[in-house]
Structures are given as C-alpha cells and as structure tokens.
Design an enzyme around this catalytic site. Sequence first.
Site, PDB file in Angstrom:
ATOM      1  N   ARG A 193       0.802  -1.208   0.000  1.00  0.00           N
ATOM      2  CA  ARG A 193       0.000   0.000   0.000  1.00  0.00           C
ATOM      3  C   ARG A 193       0.845   1.273   0.000  1.00  0.00           C
ATOM      4  NH1 ARG A 193      -2.408  -4.090   1.534  1.00  0.00           N
ATOM      5  NH2 ARG A 193      -0.621  -4.433   2.885  1.00  0.00           N
ATOM      6  N   THR A 194       1.798   1.366   0.912  1.00  0.00           N
ATOM      7  CA  THR A 194       2.541   2.627   1.053  1.00  0.00           C
ATOM      8  C   THR A 194       3.349   2.928  -0.199  1.00  0.00           C
ATOM      9  OG1 THR A 194       2.661   2.276   3.443  1.00  0.00           O
ATOM     10  CG2 THR A 194       4.164   3.896   2.483  1.00  0.00           C
TER      11      THR A 194
ATOM     12  N   LYS B 285      26.406  -3.695   1.933  1.00  0.00           N
ATOM     13  CA  LYS B 285      27.861  -3.627   2.076  1.00  0.00           C
ATOM     14  C   LYS B 285      28.284  -2.845   3.313  1.00  0.00           C
ATOM     15  CE  LYS B 285      28.195  -3.550  -2.985  1.00  0.00           C
ATOM     16  NZ  LYS B 285      28.628  -2.757  -4.158  1.00  0.00           N
TER      17      LYS B 285
ATOM     18  N   ARG C 240      11.460   4.049   3.741  1.00  0.00           N
ATOM     19  CA  ARG C 240      11.013   3.113   4.781  1.00  0.00           C
ATOM     20  C   ARG C 240      12.229   2.354   5.282  1.00  0.00           C
ATOM     21  NH1 ARG C 240       5.885  -0.888   4.719  1.00  0.00           N
ATOM     22  NH2 ARG C 240       4.970   1.135   5.236  1.00  0.00           N
TER      23      ARG C 240
ATOM     24  N   HIS D  56       4.821   6.038  11.629  1.00  0.00           N
ATOM     25  CA  HIS D  56       4.369   5.953  10.238  1.00  0.00           C
ATOM     26  C   HIS D  56       3.438   7.148  10.023  1.00  0.00           C
ATOM     27  CE1 HIS D  56       3.427   4.517   6.389  1.00  0.00           C
ATOM     28  NE2 HIS D  56       3.139   3.258   6.639  1.00  0.00           N
TER      29      HIS D  56
END
Length: 308
Positions: A55-56, A86, A108, A136
């Site tokens: 969704r996001t 890395k 995110r 969020h």
Amino acid sequence: MKLKHVIQAAQFERSWLEEEFFPEVRGMEGVVEKGGADILYGKHMITFFYEPSTRTRCSFEIAMSMLGGKVVFSTENARQFSSVAKGETIEDTIRVLCRYRPDVIVLRTDEEGMAQRAAQVSSVPIINAGDGAGEHPTQALLDLYTIQKEIGRIAGISIAMVGDLAKGRTVRSLSFLLAKFPDVKIYFVSPENLRMRDDVKNHLAEHGVWFKEEGDLREVAPKVDVVYQTRTQRERGSLVERMQALKGSYIVDKDILSLMRKNAIIMHPLPRNEEISPEVDDDPRAAYFRQAENGLYVRMALLKMLLT
C-alpha cells in the site's frame, strides 16, 4: 506551515490539518476523478524501502504519477539489494542519492529513528514511510482523514486501538495526532505483553487525553466510534497466541459487529492476518479498504504541498 520533511506525526498542528491539509486531500480526490494532472511535471521521486510494502509504496508511486511526476528509482529490498548490504550508513546513502537530483525521497527503514537521521543530512524532502517500530506519519494522516470522512468529526470521538500496540507504528503515530484534538477517548486493547509503550501514554497524559488499557474487545466495542485493529508484528519479534478461547478478546468477527454501534467503523492499516474475519468485509462499517484508498489522496496532497 511550509513542509520541509515528513518525519513524525506530532509535527503537524491541528489548524494546519483542518484548514489546509484536509481541503487539499479532498481536492486530490477530484484530481483522480479527472484522471490526473501535471502539477508535479518535471519532479522526480525516489522510493527507497528497506522492507516490503504494498500500500505505502504503490500509493506513493501512483500519487506521483497522478500529479505528472516521475519515480526515477524504486526498491523495497534495500537491505539486501543496495550498498546498505555492504555496510553503508543511512547518512551516506542519502547523501549519495541526493547527488542524483531527486526532488523527494520516500524512505522506509527497519530501524526506529533512521528517518530522522536521513532528514538531518538530506538536501531534499524526506518522507518517513515507516521507521521500524517507531512511526508511520503518512499512515496516521490517512487514518485521521478517514475518521473525519467517515464519522464527520475527530474531536470527541472514542476509539479502540486493538492488538499489537507495542510494536505497531501506525497506532503510535495516530495516538500522537489524536492528542491534538479535544475530548478524544482512547482504549488500548491488547494482551499485556503487547501494550502501548510508555512514551505514547506519557504524551497523552501530558496533553490531557483520556485513555484506558483493556484486555477484552468485547467490553470496549459498544463504547467506541472506531475500532482500529492491527496485526501482530511478528517480523519485529512480537508473539501472541490467538487461541480460539480468546478469539473475541482481540479478533473482529460477527460477534464483535453485533456489539458495535450502528454508525461506528472498523479500520485496519493492512495487511491483515486473522485479526479481522473475512465475514466482516461486507458490513458497511468495515472501512479498511476505503481507508487504503484514502492513502492515495493523502499522499498526493503531501507531495503537492512539499514540492510546490
């Protein structure tokens, strides 16, 4: 208020939400109905996700496209398939990405606080699309907009936040936003090991917001305008046994529906697992798919306000 970054729910003022942001979101609904616009033509977005998202990520990318902008790079496996693997720090990653001249980075991360660290070194707006078990904020904005749209008000509502409140970032951010409105009542309904963290409860207490911790949704369902259900955050180490004998305590099914007010709504940030029975989906009080749709309009509004 001119937006620079979107990092925490508490950064937004009530007056801005009601007088500027919500009208902008309603305007975006009209833009979608018309098939889009060129408001952000020539603007470029990077979506850099350490964790999987449906969704996001999709709603941000479609939002950018709807407004005429472009997504120039996108990943939802940055932990495995970028220089992060890395050992590169978030600060160096953001510094490099900014050199490629994006206009906004949607980030995110899987660690709390990383979005704030990114914003401190970024030359372009950072949008926190979830930082571990932290916050969020864009989900909270769409949740708040959904409540306003469905219930008709935010001030004076009563809401039950149900499930994994210890690791669920959406309920944390929504709590911070609700604290800006008067006469709100919040019931935190969860097993004892998944209760809301103290920082949120302390914030609510400092701002005079009524809240109560409960252990059984059946006791709370008749009292609230909103049941905000959440899933167990197993990827963050949360554990809960949803035994059949405890089903009514934390799972929304027809028995819970029978206890709820006729004009109440059920919300969920999705994805769901077993915490909302599919038999609930056809009830008009089930607002979670309409809630997800609102995410497109909210993120379009944010992008416009950040980039114009």
